[in-house]
Design a protein around this motif. Structure first.
Motif, PDB file in Angstrom:
ATOM      1  N   UNK A 119       0.985  -1.466   0.099  1.00 31.26           N
ATOM      2  CA  UNK A 119      -0.047   0.070   0.005  1.00 31.26           C
ATOM      3  C   UNK A 119       0.742   1.574   0.001  1.00 31.26           C
ATOM      4  N   UNK A 120       0.390   2.142  -0.638  1.00 34.70           N
ATOM      5  CA  UNK A 120       1.288   3.610  -0.889  1.00 34.70           C
ATOM      6  C   UNK A 120       0.102   4.523  -0.426  1.00 34.70           C
ATOM      7  N   UNK A 121       0.418   5.146   0.853  1.00 33.99           N
ATOM      8  CA  UNK A 121      -0.219   6.542   1.374  1.00 33.99           C
ATOM      9  C   UNK A 121       0.744   7.721   1.443  1.00 33.99           C
ATOM     10  N   UNK A 122       0.194   8.492   0.327  1.00 37.19           N
ATOM     11  CA  UNK A 122       1.222   9.508   0.069  1.00 37.19           C
ATOM     12  C   UNK A 122       1.045  10.854   0.707  1.00 37.19           C
ATOM     13  N   UNK A 123       2.134  11.674   0.417  1.00 34.78           N
ATOM     14  CA  UNK A 123       2.025  12.804   1.172  1.00 34.78           C
ATOM     15  C   UNK A 123       0.683  13.664   0.533  1.00 34.78           C
ATOM     16  N   UNK A 124       0.076  14.378   1.494  1.00 37.22           N
ATOM     17  CA  UNK A 124      -1.029  15.304   0.844  1.00 37.22           C
ATOM     18  C   UNK A 124      -2.450  14.508   1.378  1.00 37.22           C
TER      19      UNK A 124
END
Ligand SMILES: [Fe+2]
Length: 385
Positions: A328-333
């Motif tokens: 999983x990728x939970x990005x900046x912002x």
């Protein structure tokens, strides 16, 4: 690696005559970092390590970027990456930036026809499935499920697998891996409160000196290109070495979790760091023991880091569906948090069996075309019931 280690035969003094049984001199090589100003090792070769016979045409292995500016929560099915016989061809870059490349690989066969050297990045290979041995001029390191195998840049290696079903998560770092500074004292020793200690670090052993001449192909990766070199002598012809620059390994199963009365923040799970990113290990552990504790994590906004979780094994209490090898990728912002129902469900739980590796980058990650091919497209909506 700051720890001094030596294997095989070395002379008492550096840069002095050291002779082979036939009377000839061993060929000394200084392997140094930051020019001549940081960690180094000295290796003693049967033959000069400079004997280049020929070069083949270089070719590009640059990541193919599909999404350069990502602000979407994403999930990748890592085990959907197709196995390939060859190790290098099996490597699939999925998330990249200027500090780190994250790849998945399912190589079926050992490397036999060539050697590989990454000249641009240190490589950390997390062994999710598979068993084998890392071969280098420094000696061998056997690896099994759960190992982090760290190969500093410039180290030529071969992977020998005992298994056909191998699943690897590979972290290429353009700066050296190091332990978190808060766990290391002024003398370089890991402190007692560090979740890993020196006993957990596995160094090369079984140094085999290959005194062989012929044609030895070394694929050198530099700046997203592979340069095929042919050398006249075997790359692993070292009779002895010493120093602080060498491959090493530790197991996720040796990481001692830090727990508390209430939810502990992710830095307690940290294993390593490099410039602009950190790595963590989530391991089986007892949950928080305050009578009103909520074991599930709070919603959180990583104001300045892209958060990548690579799920290894066990149940993940905060997510609805998690498969082995999922990323999983939970990005900046964006804000992310437990899936609906996960918070209530976690109350009263005593322990977790989860196993995962995390990479938090301080600069945004780009998504490759190959990553989109294994993406679970609706993941970003998965918090809505
Ligand atoms: Fe998170």
């Amino acid at each position: 690696m700051p720890y001094y280690f030596t294997l095989g035969k070395i002379p008492h003094k550096r840069h002095t005559q050291f002779r082979k049984p036939d009377g000839g001199l061993y060929s000394e090589q200084l392997v140094s970092t930051e020019g001549f100003s940081d960690t180094y090792s000295i290796t003693y070769h049967v033959h000069a390590p400079t004997l280049v016979k020929s070069l083949d045409e270089p070719y590009s292995v640059a990541p193919k970027i599909a999404v350069a500016n990502n602000t979407q929560n994403r999930s990748l099915q890592g085990f959907s990456v197709k196995p390939a016989d060859d190790y290098l061809q099996s490597r699939v870059q999925v998330l990249v930036n200027n500090d780190v490349y994250l790849s998945l690989a399912a190589p079926r066969k050992s490397m036999t026809g060539y050697f590989y050297r990454n000249a641009s990045a240190d490589e950390l290979i997390f062994i999710h499935e598979g068993k084998g041995v890392l071969h280098t001029m420094y000696g061998e390191i056997p690896f099994v499920y759960g190992d982090h195998v760290v190969i500093p840049r410039g180290v030529t290696y071969q992977l020998e697998f005992e298994t056909e079903n191998n699943r690897l998560f590979i972290v290429e770092s353009f700066t050296p891996f190091r332990f978190p500074k808060r766990y290391v004292n002024n003398f370089g020793q890991l402190l007692e409160n560090s979740p890993l200690c020196e006993r957990d670090i596995r160094v090369p052993g079984n140094l085999v000196t290959h005194d062989e001449k012929g044609d030895f192909k070394v694929l050198i990766k530099k700046n997203d290109m592979i340069f095929p070199y042919h050398f006249a002598t075997h790359p692993f012809d070292v009779a002895g070495w010493d120093g602080c620059h060498y491959p090493w390994a530790f197991s996720i199963h040796d990481f001692e979790p830090i727990t508390g009365r209430v939810h502990q923040p992710p830095p307690v799970h940290q294993t390593l760091e490099a410039n602009n990113f950190v790595m963590c290990a989530f391991v089986p552990r007892l949950y928080d023991y305050h009578p009103d504790a909520i074991p599930a994590p709070y919603n959180h906004s990583n104001v300045d880091s892209d958060e990548v979780l690579y799920y290894v094994d066990g149940e993940f209490m905060s997510r609805k569906h998690v498969d082995r090898g999922q990323i999983t990728l939970h990005p900046i912002g964006l804000v992310h948090g437990p899936h609906p129902g996960a918070v209530e469900k976690s109350i009263g739980l005593k322990e977790t069996r989860e196993l995962a590796v995390m990479v938090d980058t301080f600069k945004p990650l780009k998504i490759t075309k190959q990553a989109l091919e294994i993406e679970e497209k609706d993941y970003y909506k998965s918090w809505v019931e």
